[in-house]
Design a protein around this motif. Structure first.
Motif, mmCIF file in Angstrom:
data_model
loop_
_atom_site.group_PDB
_atom_site.id
_atom_site.type_symbol
_atom_site.label_atom_id
_atom_site.label_comp_id
_atom_site.label_asym_id
_atom_site.label_seq_id
_atom_site.Cartn_x
_atom_site.Cartn_y
_atom_site.Cartn_z
ATOM 1 N N GLY A 59 35.474 44.828 38.667
ATOM 2 C CA GLY A 59 36.494 43.803 38.857
ATOM 3 C C GLY A 59 37.346 43.612 37.614
ATOM 4 O O GLY A 59 38.575 43.463 37.698
ATOM 5 N N SER A 60 36.704 43.624 36.440
ATOM 6 C CA SER A 60 37.460 43.483 35.192
ATOM 7 C C SER A 60 38.423 44.651 35.008
ATOM 8 O O SER A 60 39.593 44.452 34.625
ATOM 9 N N SER A 61 37.965 45.865 35.291
ATOM 10 C CA SER A 61 38.828 47.040 35.171
ATOM 11 C C SER A 61 39.963 46.996 36.182
ATOM 12 O O SER A 61 41.107 47.359 35.873
ATOM 13 N N PHE A 62 39.652 46.523 37.385
ATOM 14 C CA PHE A 62 40.641 46.406 38.463
ATOM 15 C C PHE A 62 41.786 45.479 38.034
ATOM 16 O O PHE A 62 42.962 45.825 38.130
ATOM 17 N N ARG A 63 41.421 44.299 37.519
ATOM 18 C CA ARG A 63 42.444 43.343 37.102
ATOM 19 C C ARG A 63 43.172 43.827 35.843
ATOM 20 O O ARG A 63 44.380 43.634 35.685
ATOM 21 N N ILE A 123 38.921 41.712 43.771
ATOM 22 C CA ILE A 123 37.486 41.713 43.465
ATOM 23 C C ILE A 123 37.206 40.413 42.731
ATOM 24 O O ILE A 123 37.820 40.137 41.695
ATOM 25 N N ASP A 124 36.309 39.606 43.260
ATOM 26 C CA ASP A 124 35.977 38.353 42.588
ATOM 27 C C ASP A 124 34.537 37.961 42.883
ATOM 28 O O ASP A 124 33.846 38.617 43.668
ATOM 29 N N GLU A 125 34.075 36.896 42.247
ATOM 30 C CA GLU A 125 32.791 36.280 42.565
ATOM 31 C C GLU A 125 33.073 34.947 43.226
ATOM 32 O O GLU A 125 33.812 34.116 42.679
ATOM 33 N N PHE A 126 32.477 34.759 44.381
ATOM 34 C CA PHE A 126 32.777 33.557 45.155
ATOM 35 C C PHE A 126 32.224 32.314 44.468
ATOM 36 O O PHE A 126 31.068 32.266 44.045
ATOM 37 N N SER A 127 33.072 31.321 44.333
ATOM 38 C CA SER A 127 32.654 29.997 43.870
ATOM 39 C C SER A 127 33.252 28.960 44.806
ATOM 40 O O SER A 127 34.259 29.214 45.475
ATOM 41 N N TYR A 128 32.623 27.793 44.849
ATOM 42 C CA TYR A 128 33.000 26.778 45.838
ATOM 43 C C TYR A 128 33.034 25.411 45.182
ATOM 44 O O TYR A 128 32.067 24.995 44.527
ATOM 45 N N ARG A 129 34.140 24.742 45.347
ATOM 46 C CA ARG A 129 34.247 23.353 44.913
ATOM 47 C C ARG A 129 34.167 22.483 46.151
ATOM 48 O O ARG A 129 35.028 22.534 47.028
ATOM 49 N N ASP A 130 33.102 21.704 46.243
ATOM 50 C CA ASP A 130 32.865 20.894 47.431
ATOM 51 C C ASP A 130 33.951 19.826 47.560
ATOM 52 O O ASP A 130 34.152 19.035 46.632
#
Length: 428
Positions: A310-314, A335-342
């Protein structure tokens, strides 16, 4: 000590001191199925369901998997006129009859065979509707005659038929939809067409519970809310938990809706309902590969590999406006890592899985489960979207439709090389 109480018999037991004074406490043994049956009768049109189940061309089979669903199923389906022989493994057993009470095609193999998914069963045509529930009755599997309904499709079809579910119709219809992030985007397309908010949450039912409580904390009233997970969990705000039997009654109600005026012998079955849904919303081909008891260090190495990718992609300037073209024509947009703000309590949950999102709506998701010292489960979710309009592509074999994306997922993750596993433990 206290005398024994027979928990198999309803009744009230009053305990007093040895001198016969005032009662210390009471124990009342109740039949919990009564309250649940009453709740289901308030949500669904039992008369319409009885009419459906009386049809000569309609048949239903339910597998309780020797879990707690059995007594509830016998009470509900008995009230609807379903014969006892159609209710399989509905006597609870401490060891679940020696089986594993997980409602999927692997562990509910007997039901899969009966429904014609693994060859022609003995005794003629398979039933029209088949279902199973897990050990504690919160998860469910829906199958039609020679046809498996993925949990993601089940959620989307129920959402699209909210108008056919009496309790939702009485409350003015759905107000929101929600799914866990790994669940396919099939329900997203229903939300878009119906103009409903769609919440993508981490895995875990507590996130859906927060959405149901939004109005109690000064937020928007999101109930009635329908929600689900790809791991065979479906539910709504009628209770704050997954509800396997409720989901089965939803499907029976959908069939009743489609067959109000259908002549005998022309009954609209499960496959026809799902196919109609695909023609309207498109189809999300979907599979999950589970690699169980993987060395924890190897599992973390897989995730780190994708993070570095993902870092290389960006860093190369790729993104949604300039996707990277990969094998078989797949254009990688994110490409990312999913995070969620309730949205209800403003809490943040991060590192919930690495997502590879493609320009055509397809996805590869990889996340870890049970990352203790003994081992981890590596789960790879693979989803390919087919828009409506191409009948041949919509009705393609799922394995064939997904093969190029599966190959890409295995190549990018290097799961075989890093784990030494040639094949997953379970494919769902």
């Amino acid at each position: 000590g206290l005398p024994d109480v027979d928990l198999s018999l309803e009744g009230r037991h009053v305990f007093v001191d040895e001198k016969g004074g005032a009662p210390h406490f009471e124990v009342e043994v109740i039949d919990p199925t009564e309250d649940y049956v009453a709740l289901m009768a308030s949500l669904f049109d039992f008369d319409a369901l009885r009419s459906l189940l009386r049809r000569p061309d309609m048949s239903l089979v339910f597998d309780g998997m020797h879990g707690v669903a059995g007594p509830y199923a016998r009470a509900i389906f008995g009230a609807l006129g379903v014969a006892d022989e159609a209710l399989l493994n509905c006597i609870p057993s401490e060891d679940f009859g020696g089986g594993h009470p997980d409602p999927n095609l692997t562990y509910a193999a007997a039901l899969a065979k009966l429904m014609g998914l693994t060859g022609q069963p003995a005794g003629g045509e398979p039933p029209v509707l088949g279902a199973a529930a897990d050990g504690d009755a919160d998860r469910n599997m829906i199958v039609g005659r020679r046809f498996f309904v993925t949990p993601s499709d089940s959620l989307a079809v129920i959402a699209a038929h909210a108008h056919a579910l009496p309790w939702l119709a009485r409350q003015g219809g759905l107000r929101a939809l929600a799914r866990s992030m790994p669940t396919s985007g099939a329900v997203d397309r229903v939300a878009e067409e119906l103009g409903l908010p769609l919440f993508e949450t981490p895995t875990g039912w507590k996130y859906f519970g927060n959405l149901m409580d939004s109005h109690l904390l000064g937020g928007a009233d999101l109930s009635p809310l329908l929600c689900g997970e790809e791991s065979f969990g479906t539910g709504s705000s009628h209770i704050r938990e997954k509800d396997g039997l409720w989901a089965v009654l939803c499907w029976a109600s959908i069939l009743a809706h489609h067959n109000v005026d259908t002549p005998e012998g022309q009954l609209v079955g499960v496959e026809e309902v799902v196919t109609q849904h695909w023609r309207r919303f498109g189809r999300n081909f979907y599979t999950r590969y589970d690699y169980e008891n993987v060395d924890a260090a190897a599992a973390e190495e897989i995730v780190e590999r994708l993070r570095a990718m993902g870092s290389s992609f960006r860093g190369a300037g790729y993104g949604p406006s300039e996707p990277q073209l990969l094998q078989d024509g797949f254009a990688l947009a994110t490409i990312d890592e999913f995070s969620y703000r309730d949205p209800v309590d403003s809490s943040t949950t991060s590192q919930q899985g690495v997502r590879l999102l493609f320009a055509d709506g397809s996805r590869i998701v990889l996340r870890l489960s049970g990352t203790g010292s003994v081992g981890a489960t590596v789960r790879i979710y693979i989803e390919r979207y087919q828009p409506p309009g191409d009948e041949y592509a919509l009705l393609a074999n799922a394995t064939d439709a997904l093969r190029p994306l599966v190959d890409l997922a295995l190549h990018l993750s290097q799961v075989r090389e890093l784990t030494g596993r040639e094949a997953p433990t379970v494919i769902t």
